[in-house]
Every structure is written in structure tokens, then in C-alpha cells.
Design a protein around this motif. Structure first.
Motif, PDB file in Angstrom:
ATOM      1  N   GLN A 144     -66.585 -41.602  -7.435  1.00  0.00           N
ATOM      2  CA  GLN A 144     -67.452 -40.528  -6.936  1.00  0.00           C
ATOM      3  C   GLN A 144     -68.588 -41.067  -6.063  1.00  0.00           C
ATOM      4  OE1 GLN A 144     -68.767 -37.863 -10.092  1.00  0.00           O
ATOM      5  NE2 GLN A 144     -66.757 -37.939 -11.097  1.00  0.00           N
ATOM      6  N   LYS A 145     -68.498 -42.315  -5.667  1.00  0.00           N
ATOM      7  CA  LYS A 145     -69.563 -42.908  -4.846  1.00  0.00           C
ATOM      8  C   LYS A 145     -69.632 -42.243  -3.473  1.00  0.00           C
ATOM      9  CE  LYS A 145     -66.652 -46.871  -3.500  1.00  0.00           C
ATOM     10  NZ  LYS A 145     -65.502 -46.513  -4.366  1.00  0.00           N
ATOM     11  N   LYS A 146     -70.859 -42.184  -2.937  1.00  0.00           N
ATOM     12  CA  LYS A 146     -71.107 -41.569  -1.635  1.00  0.00           C
ATOM     13  C   LYS A 146     -71.896 -42.534  -0.755  1.00  0.00           C
ATOM     14  CE  LYS A 146     -71.337 -36.812  -3.421  1.00  0.00           C
ATOM     15  NZ  LYS A 146     -72.217 -35.613  -3.546  1.00  0.00           N
ATOM     16  N   PRO A 147     -71.875 -42.328   0.560  1.00  0.00           N
ATOM     17  CA  PRO A 147     -72.687 -43.178   1.442  1.00  0.00           C
ATOM     18  C   PRO A 147     -74.155 -43.186   1.009  1.00  0.00           C
ATOM     19  CG  PRO A 147     -71.152 -41.884   2.736  1.00  0.00           C
ATOM     20  CD  PRO A 147     -71.040 -41.373   1.319  1.00  0.00           C
ATOM     21  N   GLY A 148     -74.714 -44.379   0.937  1.00  0.00           N
ATOM     22  CA  GLY A 148     -76.100 -44.542   0.505  1.00  0.00           C
ATOM     23  C   GLY A 148     -76.230 -45.001  -0.927  1.00  0.00           C
ATOM     24  N   ASP A 149     -75.143 -44.943  -1.701  1.00  0.00           N
ATOM     25  CA  ASP A 149     -75.178 -45.459  -3.074  1.00  0.00           C
ATOM     26  C   ASP A 149     -75.191 -46.988  -3.043  1.00  0.00           C
ATOM     27  OD1 ASP A 149     -75.063 -42.906  -4.092  1.00  0.00           O
ATOM     28  OD2 ASP A 149     -72.913 -42.963  -4.549  1.00  0.00           O
ATOM     29  N   LEU A 150     -75.823 -47.575  -4.046  1.00  0.00           N
ATOM     30  CA  LEU A 150     -75.817 -49.033  -4.167  1.00  0.00           C
ATOM     31  C   LEU A 150     -74.612 -49.470  -4.986  1.00  0.00           C
ATOM     32  CD1 LEU A 150     -79.528 -50.114  -4.759  1.00  0.00           C
ATOM     33  CD2 LEU A 150     -78.174 -50.233  -2.672  1.00  0.00           C
ATOM     34  N   MET A 151     -73.945 -50.532  -4.537  1.00  0.00           N
ATOM     35  CA  MET A 151     -72.784 -51.082  -5.223  1.00  0.00           C
ATOM     36  C   MET A 151     -73.133 -52.487  -5.719  1.00  0.00           C
ATOM     37  SD  MET A 151     -69.809 -49.954  -2.528  1.00  0.00           S
ATOM     38  CE  MET A 151     -68.496 -50.328  -3.692  1.00  0.00           C
ATOM     39  N   PHE A 152     -72.838 -52.743  -6.994  1.00  0.00           N
ATOM     40  CA  PHE A 152     -73.202 -54.014  -7.609  1.00  0.00           C
ATOM     41  C   PHE A 152     -71.954 -54.781  -8.044  1.00  0.00           C
ATOM     42  CE2 PHE A 152     -76.725 -51.120  -8.092  1.00  0.00           C
ATOM     43  CZ  PHE A 152     -77.810 -51.891  -7.706  1.00  0.00           C
TER      44      PHE A 152
ATOM     45  N   LEU B   8     -71.152 -47.447   2.700  1.00  0.00           N
ATOM     46  CA  LEU B   8     -71.158 -46.755   3.978  1.00  0.00           C
ATOM     47  C   LEU B   8     -70.169 -45.603   3.997  1.00  0.00           C
ATOM     48  CD1 LEU B   8     -71.998 -46.564   6.987  1.00  0.00           C
ATOM     49  CD2 LEU B   8     -70.236 -48.286   7.482  1.00  0.00           C
ATOM     50  N   GLY B   9     -69.145 -45.700   3.149  1.00  0.00           N
ATOM     51  CA  GLY B   9     -68.059 -44.723   3.180  1.00  0.00           C
ATOM     52  C   GLY B   9     -66.807 -45.376   3.735  1.00  0.00           C
ATOM     53  N   GLY B  10     -65.652 -44.753   3.468  1.00  0.00           N
ATOM     54  CA  GLY B  10     -64.404 -45.304   3.988  1.00  0.00           C
ATOM     55  C   GLY B  10     -64.050 -46.650   3.421  1.00  0.00           C
ATOM     56  N   GLY B  11     -64.521 -46.937   2.194  1.00  0.00           N
ATOM     57  CA  GLY B  11     -64.210 -48.223   1.572  1.00  0.00           C
ATOM     58  C   GLY B  11     -64.982 -49.390   2.143  1.00  0.00           C
ATOM     59  N   ARG B  12     -66.120 -49.127   2.820  1.00  0.00           N
ATOM     60  CA  ARG B  12     -66.915 -50.194   3.422  1.00  0.00           C
ATOM     61  C   ARG B  12     -68.372 -50.135   2.947  1.00  0.00           C
ATOM     62  NH1 ARG B  12     -65.518 -48.756   9.545  1.00  0.00           N
ATOM     63  NH2 ARG B  12     -66.135 -46.749   8.653  1.00  0.00           N
ATOM     64  N   MET B  13     -69.074 -51.237   3.099  1.00  0.00           N
ATOM     65  CA  MET B  13     -70.491 -51.303   2.738  1.00  0.00           C
ATOM     66  C   MET B  13     -71.222 -52.176   3.756  1.00  0.00           C
ATOM     67  SD  MET B  13     -70.560 -53.992  -0.457  1.00  0.00           S
ATOM     68  CE  MET B  13     -69.812 -55.633  -0.333  1.00  0.00           C
ATOM     69  N   VAL B  14     -72.542 -52.005   3.812  1.00  0.00           N
ATOM     70  CA  VAL B  14     -73.374 -52.898   4.612  1.00  0.00           C
ATOM     71  C   VAL B  14     -74.104 -53.801   3.629  1.00  0.00           C
ATOM     72  CG1 VAL B  14     -75.251 -51.183   4.692  1.00  0.00           C
ATOM     73  CG2 VAL B  14     -75.241 -53.084   6.305  1.00  0.00           C
ATOM     74  N   HIS B  15     -74.120 -55.108   3.914  1.00  0.00           N
ATOM     75  CA  HIS B  15     -74.745 -56.048   2.980  1.00  0.00           C
ATOM     76  C   HIS B  15     -75.096 -57.347   3.692  1.00  0.00           C
ATOM     77  CE1 HIS B  15     -70.900 -58.516   1.818  1.00  0.00           C
ATOM     78  NE2 HIS B  15     -70.777 -58.030   3.022  1.00  0.00           N
ATOM     79  N   ALA B  16     -75.917 -58.139   3.007  1.00  0.00           N
ATOM     80  CA  ALA B  16     -76.217 -59.504   3.451  1.00  0.00           C
ATOM     81  C   ALA B  16     -75.376 -60.413   2.566  1.00  0.00           C
ATOM     82  CB  ALA B  16     -77.704 -59.804   3.282  1.00  0.00           C
ATOM     83  N   PRO B  17     -74.263 -60.969   3.072  1.00  0.00           N
ATOM     84  CA  PRO B  17     -73.252 -61.583   2.217  1.00  0.00           C
ATOM     85  C   PRO B  17     -73.649 -62.876   1.508  1.00  0.00           C
ATOM     86  CG  PRO B  17     -72.361 -61.007   4.379  1.00  0.00           C
ATOM     87  CD  PRO B  17     -73.848 -60.924   4.477  1.00  0.00           C
ATOM     88  N   ARG B  18     -74.010 -63.891   2.272  1.00  0.00           N
ATOM     89  CA  ARG B  18     -74.216 -65.210   1.682  1.00  0.00           C
ATOM     90  C   ARG B  18     -74.867 -66.122   2.713  1.00  0.00           C
ATOM     91  NH1 ARG B  18     -70.525 -68.226   4.323  1.00  0.00           N
ATOM     92  NH2 ARG B  18     -68.658 -67.152   5.067  1.00  0.00           N
ATOM     93  N   SER B  19     -75.246 -67.310   2.239  1.00  0.00           N
ATOM     94  CA  SER B  19     -75.780 -68.321   3.146  1.00  0.00           C
ATOM     95  C   SER B  19     -74.743 -68.654   4.209  1.00  0.00           C
ATOM     96  CB  SER B  19     -76.121 -69.584   2.351  1.00  0.00           C
ATOM     97  OG  SER B  19     -76.613 -70.588   3.199  1.00  0.00           O
ATOM     98  N   GLY B  20     -75.197 -68.805   5.441  1.00  0.00           N
ATOM     99  CA  GLY B  20     -74.290 -69.107   6.545  1.00  0.00           C
ATOM    100  C   GLY B  20     -73.693 -67.877   7.198  1.00  0.00           C
ATOM    101  N   SER B  21     -74.080 -66.691   6.718  1.00  0.00           N
ATOM    102  CA  SER B  21     -73.522 -65.462   7.271  1.00  0.00           C
ATOM    103  C   SER B  21     -74.648 -64.547   7.746  1.00  0.00           C
ATOM    104  CB  SER B  21     -72.664 -64.759   6.212  1.00  0.00           C
ATOM    105  OG  SER B  21     -71.952 -63.683   6.791  1.00  0.00           O
ATOM    106  N   ARG B  22     -74.259 -63.356   8.212  1.00  0.00           N
ATOM    107  CA  ARG B  22     -75.234 -62.388   8.721  1.00  0.00           C
ATOM    108  C   ARG B  22     -75.032 -61.034   8.060  1.00  0.00           C
ATOM    109  NH1 ARG B  22     -73.679 -62.933  15.034  1.00  0.00           N
ATOM    110  NH2 ARG B  22     -73.447 -65.196  15.165  1.00  0.00           N
ATOM    111  N   VAL B  23     -76.034 -60.168   8.187  1.00  0.00           N
ATOM    112  CA  VAL B  23     -75.905 -58.790   7.708  1.00  0.00           C
ATOM    113  C   VAL B  23     -74.762 -58.129   8.472  1.00  0.00           C
ATOM    114  CG1 VAL B  23     -77.028 -56.533   7.541  1.00  0.00           C
ATOM    115  CG2 VAL B  23     -78.350 -58.631   7.126  1.00  0.00           C
TER     116      VAL B  23
END
Length: 336
Positions: free
Chosen positions: A283-291, A303-318
Motif C-alpha cells: 500500500q506504499k505511495k509516492p513520498g513514503d519512506l522505505m527502510f 517515487l512510485g512504479g517500483g522506484r525510489m530516490v536515495h543516496a546509495p553509498r560511498s562512491g555513488s550519487r543521489v
């Protein structure tokens, strides 16, 4: 119609090709793809440790504030005990100086009963006052002792958290050092090839992320504000413990994003996972936090559509990525 490959698919293909076009390294008998996979794993482990350090840091800050308040309370209680003790001393001294007891014995045999009764009343008043102050003293002393024990307990907890923070931070640094050591064993041209590959993949992810960000246009409310703020940071680099404005870690990004929406969150994915309203995964919607992770060590904004925006790890980008982290399972979804 030809299906367009995602940045993740391009990454897999690139690594696959490298593994078949690069001869084994003489020093470690590994392909560049295997080295890159090891480096990614070490960076992920470092990121997990860094989030553990962030949780310890948040708890330590809260405990330190609590300790300061209790210590201030103990200081006030100590002054109260001293003041009551002085009052008791004054009563005792005055009673001794006035000779109240000896005077009352003399008046007991006096021929004037009214004089005796008057003096007896004064003596009783002094005794009552002394008794009242004594009860106050005992109560204040008990409170001070209890507060002092609490201070000792808090100080012990502070030491434990300081140790945990130092250990988690050192562990994260050691994992990055191992990654650097792997790179140092490569030939210069191989290091350059890996760096170029990583940069190309990040650039491809950034391009696809900016395209995906357009789907957030219709999200409203606090969730929409937080989500759109996070999407504006696409391309910013990941840095341990960073919370903007140009570098981020995962919980720093979500903390700052929701702050713009009027929601106060701590700088720790684990601490954030205990806040807000729990939402069933389906039941998750865009704007929910995923842990993600057990214990929780990563967070992203759906974000919706099975995707999220995040800061992944060292050496990567948002970036915008699939709302899945492989070895780290999704363990909670929260709504604010």
C-alpha cells in the motif's frame, strides 16, 4: 518498438563484457569486474557501518541533553538540601541559646499558669517547625540521592554510546581502506578503466534519474514536498554523515527533505524507521519512506512504479533506482 535499456542493465552488461575482455590480474588472479564487485561490496559495508554510527550519534546527542538536564536538577536539589540543613541548624542553635527546655521546667513549677502555657506553646511551635524542616530535609535528600544515581547511570550509557560510535566509524573507515588497497594493487591503466566505467555508469544513472523525476509532478502534500526536494538533489555525491547542501548520506537526504515539508526527523535511518505511520508494503505511495536491512541501515523515498530516490553509498550519487537493495531486504514503510 525497441525497449530501452535501464542504467542498471547497462552497468551489468559493461561489467559482463569487462570480465571477458580483461585478462586475470597477476597479483590477485581476478578480473576487473570482480575487483569492482568487491569494491562495491566494501563500500556498501562501510555505508552500513556509517549508518550505525549515525544512530549512535543521534542517541548520544539525546542522552547528553538529558544528562545535562538531570545534572542541573541535581545541582538545584543539592542547594535545597543545604538550605534545609542550615535551617535545621539555626533552629537547634536558637533553641539551645534560648534555653527553651530548662525554662519550661522552671515554668512548670511557676505560680503563674498562664506564663507556663504561653511558654509551652512557643516551645511546641519550635518543635513543630523543626519536625517539618526535618521531614523536608529527608525528602530532599532522598530526591538528590535518586537523581545522583540517574546521573551515574546516564554517564555510563554515554560511555557505551561513545564507544559504539567510535567502533562503527572505525569499521566504516577500515572498509574504505580495504577498497583503496584493492585499487592500489591494480595497474594504473586498470584503475583508470574502472574509474571511467564507474563515472559512465553514474552519468547514465543521473540521466535516467532526471527523466524519472518528472513522474513526481502530481504528488501533493508533505510527501510531495519532501519527494520533490530529494529529486532536486539528483547527481549530488554521497558522503558519510552529510546532510546537504551538496553532499548527502541516505538519512541526511531524507531528514532534510522532510524538514522542508515541516516534519522533524533525526539523522539516522534506524531512528527514522520508528517514526511516522507504518504502511503495508503493498500500500506504499509516492513520498513514503522505505527502510532496508536488519538492523535498518538504509532509507529511500518511494517515487512510485517500483522506484525510489536515495543516496546509495560511498562512491555513488543521489539517484532514482529500483526500490530494492538485494542483500538488504525491505523491512518497513513509514508515512508522515
Amino acid at each position: 518498438m525497441r525497449k530501452r535499456l535501464s542504467a542498471g542493465s547497462l552497468a551489468a552488461i559493461a561489467i559482463f563484457l569487462i570480465s571477458f575482455t580483461t585478462p586475470p590480474l597477476a597479483t590477485a588472479a581476478q578480473t576487473l569486474a570482480q575487483v569492482q564487485a568487491q569494491i562495491n561490496r566494501l563500500e556498501e559495508e562501510a555505508t552500513t557501518a556509517a549508518e550505525g554510527a549515525q544512530e549512535a550519534k543521534v542517541k548520544l546527542a539525546s542522552l547528553t541533553r538529558s544528562l545535562a538536564g538531570i545534572q542541573a536538577q541535581a545541582a538545584i536539589q543539592g542547594k535545597t538540601v543545604d538550605a534545609i540543613s542550615k535551617t535545621l541548624g539555626t533552629i537547634a542553635v536558637n533553641q539551645y541559646k534560648s534555653g527553651s527546655l530548662s525554662q519550661s521546667l522552671e515554668l512548670l513549677f511557676s505560680s503563674d499558669p498562664s506564663l507556663y502555657l504561653s511558654s509551652a506553646g512557643s516551645l511546641e511551635a519550635i518543635t513543630r517547625r523543626k519536625s517539618t524542616e526535618l521531614r523536608k530535609f529527608q525528602s530532599a535528600e532522598q530526591q538528590l540521592n535518586a537523581t545522583s544515581l540517574t546521573v551515574s547511570d546516564r554517564l555510563a550509557q554515554v560511555k557505551v554510546l561513545q564507544k559504539k560510535l567510535a567502533e562503527r566509524s572505525a569499521f566504516a573507515a577500515s572498509k574504505l581502506a580495504q577498497a583503496e588497497s584493492l585499487l592500489a594493487k591494480l595497474k594504473k591503466e586498470d584503475r583508470e578503466r574502472l574509474a571511467k566505467l564507474a563515472e559512465d555508469l553514474e552519468n547514465a544513472d543521473q540521466a535516467s534519474s532526471l527523466q524519472a523525476a518528472k513522474s513526481a509532478a502530481g504528488v501533493s502534500g508533505r510527501a510531495g514536498i519532501a519527494l520533490k526536494y530529494a529529486l532536486l538533489q539528483i547527481g549530488d555525491r554521497y558522503v558519510f554523515g552529510a546532510a546537504g547542501l551538496t553532499t548527502w548520506d541516505c538519512s541526511g537526504l531524507t531528514m532534510r527533505a522532510f524538514r522542508t515539508a515541516g516534519v522533524s526527523l533525526p539523522h539516522s535511518s534506524r531512528a527514522q524507521s520508528r517514526m511516522g505511520k507504518s504502511i503495508p508494503f503493498n500500500q506504499k505511495k509516492p513520498g513514503d519512506l522505505m527502510f532496508f536491512g536488519r538492523p535498518v541501515s538504509h532509507v529511500g523515498i518511494y517515487l512510485g512504479g517500483g522506484r525510489m530516490v536515495h543516496a546509495p553509498r560511498s562512491g555513488s550519487r543521489v539517484k532514482v533506482a529500483e526500490a530494492s537493495l538485494g542483500r538488504k531486504p525491505l523491512v518497513a514503510v513509514r508515512r508522515f
